[in-house]
Write a protein that holds these residues in place. Structure first.
Motif, PDB file in Angstrom:
ATOM      1  N   ILE A 312      -5.599   3.449   4.849  1.00  0.00           N
ATOM      2  CA  ILE A 312      -4.794   2.131   5.014  1.00  0.00           C
ATOM      3  C   ILE A 312      -3.382   2.480   5.912  1.00  0.00           C
ATOM      4  N   LEU A 316      -2.630   0.982   9.474  1.00  0.00           N
ATOM      5  CA  LEU A 316      -1.109   0.204   9.789  1.00  0.00           C
ATOM      6  C   LEU A 316      -0.529   0.883  10.925  1.00  0.00           C
ATOM      7  N   LEU A 442      -5.815  -7.046   1.535  1.00  0.00           N
ATOM      8  CA  LEU A 442      -5.099  -7.230   2.995  1.00  0.00           C
ATOM      9  C   LEU A 442      -5.709  -8.438   3.534  1.00  0.00           C
ATOM     10  N   TYR A 506       0.292  -5.938   4.372  1.00  0.00           N
ATOM     11  CA  TYR A 506       0.452  -4.722   3.715  1.00  0.00           C
ATOM     12  C   TYR A 506       1.325  -4.212   2.669  1.00  0.00           C
TER      13      TYR A 506
END
Length: 539
Positions: A312, A316, A442, A506
């Motif tokens: 993740i 991001l 998410l 996030y």
């Protein structure tokens, strides 16, 4: 027999004659068996970064190319769960070398794959080989070192397990960009050959393991076919649900619902079946032990945090902050360096401090690292992203090493293969659960924040009017006419809205991961004290 008595029995049962190191330095053995671990764990992450290159090279879509990852995970999970039994029946060293050989040969085939169907087939073979490595390696380490020194052994092994996912994205991106996606798989071949040579030359089959194998084969091999089918279908279907659920709208899809029901039925049926078998293919009874059951849960949480953040955080940085794949991977690298430094330190601490206290410290640091990321903004620096990984890197060894070491405490030697298999299933299953969790959160929170923020993007809203006016004047000052400046202002508001929606989602993801770290703290309290002063028999 009490837990303490079992612990003493397990500790006292180790002897130099039982050691898998034979006459060699056990630390050399730890390094040798870690080579294949690094290769296998690296491969699980390195292919993710190269998916776009692979899809382009094989002329398939990105959605189709994801089967390259899921096919490997499914095969890996199935073999992991039964690898303890296979290791006992075939022989630990022999089974380990077969796994390395299969993994290396499959990697070579993957490198020369001519179609998506061929690559998926070879990835399944690769997963079957890779799934058996970790179990055998941990059991070899447990038998090579006396109990009071196992922490140092698992520190060497842990460097490979924790650092490989950090190196994977950076190395995979660089190879795919600089050379070709084929080399993502081909680099495994020389490492596999090196591992086979060193293991064949240095590692011995412990006498105790040979005696256990002889006992199993004495009256003819009884294969638990029903247990194998239940494990294969149950875990295979579960991995499919976790990997494909978000893309297919979870239980809104009849396909996902069907696989979920099949998985639930098989895994539930597995419990009474295995508990009533004399020679179960998976020793479910280990999960009922206080010590091992707590370690299993803690490894689930550790796997969830490690694997999900490894995915993740680069995601991001690339999607929201326009980092390249290589730079996003490099943001994880400082954490890898810290982990390498911390591993031997924690390995020493395990012989001095009770595992439960180290686990509490590790879970607290992991929770803090995830909380740190909830301060996310649209203009964070590279240092902010790297620092968050450094914080987590301090906590990971305090989780991985004590939980791996404590999981063997109190177990008789003939249970080490099965225990190692279940602990590795926990790590992989935790990783799959973690990735599925963060991707679901998410997507759902993006939709939630989109609905909330859009409520204010209406002409009647005073704040919206003032923002449009201010941005229109800004674009006019840049040389645009009044009509174009207004359009640009509206487009800018829309772009800013999307960025804010994604960042808020996030932040919710990192809050969820922080909660997992916090929940692990009371679980660690279940771990019973270990006698750190008791010397191993024969020493």
């Amino acid at each position: 027999m009490t837990d303490v008595a079992r612990s003493g029995g397990a500790s006292g049962s180790w002897s130099p004659e039982r050691s898998a190191a034979g006459g060699h330095n056990p630390y050399l053995i730890a390094f040798v068996v870690s080579i294949a671990t690094f290769m296998e764990v690296l491969d699980a992450t390195i292919a993710n970064v190269a998916l776009r290159h692979i899809a382009g090279g094989l002329a398939v879509g990105i959605d189709e190319s994801t089967y390259i990852v899921t096919s490997y995970l499914v095969a890996n999970a199935i073999v992991l769960s039964i690898s303890g039994w296979l290791s006992t029946v075939i022989g630990r060293k022999r089974f380990y070398m077969i796994c390395v050989a299969v993994f290396s040969a499959a990697s070579l085939l993957c490198g020369f794959a001519w179609s998506l169907q061929a690559l998926v087939l070879f990835r399944i073979l690769q997963g079957l080989g890779g799934g058996g490595m970790a179990t055998s390696e941990q059991a070899i380490l447990a038998d090579s070192f006396p109990p009071e020194k196992r922490g140092q052994a698992f520190a060497i092994y842990g460097i490979a397990v924790v650092v490989a996912p950090v190196v994977g994205p950076t190395l995979g991106g660089w190879i795919a960009d600089t050379y070709s996606w084929h080399w993502v798989f081909l680099i495994n071949v020389p490492m596999g050959l090196l591992s086979l040579f060193l293991v064949g030359s240095l590692v011995s089959e412990p006498s105790g393991a040979e005696q256990e194998r002889a006992r199993l084969l004495k009256d003819g091999l009884r294969v638990d076919y029903v247990g194998f089918v239940l494990v294969a279908i149950g875990l295979g279907a579960l991995e499919f649900v976790l990997d494909e659920g978000q893309r297919k709208d979870w239980f809104g899809s009849n396909l996902i619902l069907s696989f979920a029901l099949v998985s639930a039925f098989c895994l539930i049926a597995l419990i009474p079946w295995e508990l009533t078998r004399k020679e179960p293919i998976v020793d479910i009874g280990l999960l009922g032990r206080r010590q091992f059951g707590a370690c299993f849960v803690l490894m689930l949480g550790t796997g969830a945090i490690v694997i999900s953040t490894t995915q993740i955080l680069p995601q991001l940085l690339q999607t929201e902050l326009s980092y390249t794949a290589t730079l996003a991977g490099l943001a994880l690298s400082p954490g890898g360096v810290v982990t390498m430094i911390m591993m031997p330190i924690v390995g020493r601490l395990i012989g001095l401090v009770q595992p439960k206290y180290l686990l509490i410290a590790g879970a607290s640091i992991a929770a803090f690292a995830m909380w740190h990321l909830t301060g996310l903004t649209g203009d964070i620096s590279y240092n902010y992203a790297a620092l968050s990984r450094i914080y987590l890197a301090f906590g990971l060894p305090l989780l991985f090493l004590p939980v791996t070491t404590a999981s063997y405490d109190g177990l008789p030697p003939d249970k080490t293969n099965q225990a190692s298999a279940l602990i590795n299933v926990a790590r992989n299953l935790g990783g799959s659960l973690g990735v599925a969790l963060v991707q679901t959160i998410l997507a759902q929170r993006q939709q939630f924040h989109q609905n909330r923020l859009v409520e204010h993007i209406v002409p009647s809203d005073i704040g919206y009017q003032q923002t449009i006016d201010a941005m229109t004047r800004y674009f006019q000052a840049q040389g645009s006419n009044a009509s174009d400046a207004t359009s640009q202002a509206i487009a800018w508001v829309g772009q800013t809205l999307r960025q804010q929606v994604n960042l808020l989602a996030y932040i919710d993801v990192f809050w969820s991961l922080a909660m997992i770290g916090a929940i692990m703290i009371p679980v660690a309290l279940i771990i019973r004290p270990v006698d750190l002063s008791k010397p191993a028999k024969g020493h």
